[in-house]
Write a protein that holds these residues in place. Structure first.
Motif, mmCIF file in Angstrom:
data_model
loop_
_atom_site.group_PDB
_atom_site.id
_atom_site.type_symbol
_atom_site.label_atom_id
_atom_site.label_comp_id
_atom_site.label_asym_id
_atom_site.label_seq_id
_atom_site.Cartn_x
_atom_site.Cartn_y
_atom_site.Cartn_z
ATOM 1 N N ALA A 43 62.066 18.164 -2.043
ATOM 2 C CA ALA A 43 62.699 17.936 -3.346
ATOM 3 C C ALA A 43 62.641 16.451 -3.676
ATOM 4 N N CYS A 44 62.885 16.148 -4.944
ATOM 5 C CA CYS A 44 63.026 14.766 -5.401
ATOM 6 C C CYS A 44 64.508 14.427 -5.532
ATOM 7 N N ALA A 45 64.815 13.150 -5.369
ATOM 8 C CA ALA A 45 66.148 12.618 -5.652
ATOM 9 C C ALA A 45 65.958 11.194 -6.152
ATOM 10 N N TYR A 46 66.987 10.663 -6.788
ATOM 11 C CA TYR A 46 66.885 9.349 -7.409
ATOM 12 C C TYR A 46 68.129 8.517 -7.108
ATOM 13 N N LEU A 47 67.925 7.207 -6.999
ATOM 14 C CA LEU A 47 69.030 6.291 -6.737
ATOM 15 C C LEU A 47 69.829 5.979 -8.003
ATOM 16 N N ASP A 48 69.153 5.806 -9.119
ATOM 17 C CA ASP A 48 69.805 5.418 -10.367
ATOM 18 C C ASP A 48 69.177 6.147 -11.544
ATOM 19 N N TRP A 49 69.963 6.398 -12.557
ATOM 20 C CA TRP A 49 69.548 6.816 -13.889
ATOM 21 C C TRP A 49 69.004 8.224 -14.009
ATOM 22 N N CYS A 50 68.518 8.825 -12.965
ATOM 23 C CA CYS A 50 67.902 10.152 -13.040
ATOM 24 C C CYS A 50 68.681 11.122 -12.156
ATOM 25 N N ASP A 51 68.569 12.378 -12.498
ATOM 26 C CA ASP A 51 69.164 13.430 -11.679
ATOM 27 C C ASP A 51 68.061 14.202 -10.982
ATOM 28 N N PRO A 52 68.330 14.653 -9.782
ATOM 29 C CA PRO A 52 69.598 14.589 -9.072
ATOM 30 C C PRO A 52 69.695 13.351 -8.182
ATOM 31 N N PRO A 53 70.905 12.864 -7.983
ATOM 32 C CA PRO A 53 71.091 11.849 -6.945
ATOM 33 C C PRO A 53 70.932 12.496 -5.561
ATOM 34 N N LEU A 54 70.968 11.684 -4.535
ATOM 35 C CA LEU A 54 70.689 12.163 -3.176
ATOM 36 C C LEU A 54 71.632 13.281 -2.732
ATOM 37 N N GLY A 55 72.922 13.111 -2.913
ATOM 38 C CA GLY A 55 73.886 14.131 -2.447
ATOM 39 C C GLY A 55 73.621 15.510 -3.024
ATOM 40 N N PRO A 56 73.539 15.635 -4.350
ATOM 41 C CA PRO A 56 73.214 16.947 -4.915
ATOM 42 C C PRO A 56 71.835 17.470 -4.523
ATOM 43 N N ALA A 57 70.880 16.586 -4.293
ATOM 44 C CA ALA A 57 69.555 17.042 -3.852
ATOM 45 C C ALA A 57 69.632 17.659 -2.457
#
Length: 132
Positions: A43-57
């Motif tokens: 999956a992808c995750a993002y640190l800032d500005w985009c979803d999902p952040p790491l926890g939800p990913a």
């Protein structure tokens, strides 16, 4: 273990941007990995500005692949700055107690891999040859 039940997962962790076009490369990489390994838990995750952040990913990956025992977080960052050296380890340390059954591991930042640097050097050479 059957290929439909991966024990290992991968999260492609990018910086993120307010510009939605910015996500294209990370999502293209994700699609290529999924095409090459359709049963993979990735999956992808993002640190800032985009979803999902790491926890939800992480939560979503576990929801779709509850048998996961190990998730590698691969920072798609060119170098080791504050995000790679401080922010990502802090995020992973905060998440770890929520998932005691899961090993969360941070891979080296993408740009720290000699293969990436070698590929980029080859591409730079191609640009130089094309300009000459």
């Amino acid at each position: 273990m059957p290929s439909s039940s991966p024990a290992f997962g991968l999260i492609l962790l990018s910086h993120g941007s307010k510009d939605p076009v910015w996500r294209r490369n990370a999502e293209h990489l994700l699609a290529q990995v999924q095409q090459a390994q359709p049963e993979a838990a990735v999956a992808c995750a993002y640190l800032d500005w985009c979803d999902p952040p790491l926890g939800p990913a992480v939560a979503q990956l576990l929801q779709t692949h509850p048998q996961l025992q190990h998730i590698t977080i691969w920072p798609l960052l060119f170098g080791v700055g504050k995000h790679a050296s401080e922010d990502i380890p802090a995020l992973v340390n905060d998440l770890a107690p929520q998932y005691p059954q899961l090993k969360l591991q941070i891979a080296p930042a993408m740009g720290e891999d000699a293969r990436v640097i070698q590929l980029l050097a080859g591409m730079a050479g191609e640009y130089l040859r094309a300009a000459g």
